[in-house]
Design a protein around this motif. Structure first.
Motif, PDB file in Angstrom:
ATOM      1  N   VAL A 155      16.322 -14.665  14.779  1.00 34.74           N
ATOM      2  CA  VAL A 155      17.089 -15.566  13.846  1.00 34.74           C
ATOM      3  C   VAL A 155      17.731 -16.956  14.596  1.00 34.74           C
ATOM      4  N   THR A 204      16.735 -20.669  13.587  1.00 32.08           N
ATOM      5  CA  THR A 204      17.455 -21.601  13.556  1.00 32.08           C
ATOM      6  C   THR A 204      17.264 -22.871  14.318  1.00 32.08           C
ATOM      7  N   ALA A 263      16.303 -26.994  12.117  1.00 31.47           N
ATOM      8  CA  ALA A 263      17.562 -27.590  12.075  1.00 31.47           C
ATOM      9  C   ALA A 263      17.449 -28.836  11.194  1.00 31.47           C
ATOM     10  N   VAL A 284      17.790 -24.295   7.518  1.00 34.37           N
ATOM     11  CA  VAL A 284      18.369 -23.067   7.817  1.00 34.37           C
ATOM     12  C   VAL A 284      19.365 -22.475   7.114  1.00 34.37           C
ATOM     13  N   LEU A 285      20.450 -23.645   6.781  1.00 32.27           N
ATOM     14  CA  LEU A 285      21.484 -23.273   6.008  1.00 32.27           C
ATOM     15  C   LEU A 285      21.029 -23.053   4.460  1.00 32.27           C
ATOM     16  N   LEU A 340      19.452 -19.469   4.255  1.00 33.96           N
ATOM     17  CA  LEU A 340      20.496 -18.584   4.423  1.00 33.96           C
ATOM     18  C   LEU A 340      21.481 -18.326   3.120  1.00 33.96           C
TER      19      LEU A 340
END
Length: 92
Positions: free
Chosen positions: A16, A20, A24, A42-43, A46
C-alpha cells in the motif's frame, strides 16, 4: 500462525505504501453541472474503495437483521415449549 499474520501485515503495508508513492499525481473527477474535484489518485481510489465497503455492509445488514429476528423467535418458541430445559438434565 501469529508470525505469518505479522509477515502478511508487513507485506500489505509496504504494498500500500508503494501504491501511494507511485500514484501521488492529482486527478480531476468531473461531475454533472460543471462540478469537478481534484485530488491525488490514491485518495480517489481509497475513497471509492471505502464507499464500496460501506455499500456492501449496508446490503448485508437487512439479511443479518432478518436472521437475528428469526433466531430470537425460534429461541423464544423453544423456551415456551420446554420451560424447564435448563433446570433438569437429560436421562442417560
Amino acid at each position: 500462525m501469529r508470525y505469518l499474520y505479522t509477515l502478511l501485515s508487513i507485506v500489505l503495508f509496504f504494498a500500500v505504501l508503494g501504491f501511494t508513492v507511485k500514484n501521488a499525481e492529482p486527478v480531476t473527477l468531473h461531475y454533472y453541472l460543471g462540478l469537478a474535484w481534484s485530488a491525488p489518485l490514491v485518495l480517489v481510489v481509497l475513497v471509492s474503495f471505502g464507499i464500496g465497503i460501506a455499500c456492501g455492509i449496508m446490503a448485508c445488514l437487512g439479511i443479518v437483521v432478518r436472521q437475528r429476528r428469526a433466531f430470537s423467535a425460534l429461541r423464544h418458541e423453544l423456551s415456551t415449549l420446554n420451560p424447564d430445559s435448563g433446570a433438569t438434565s437429560a436421562p442417560r
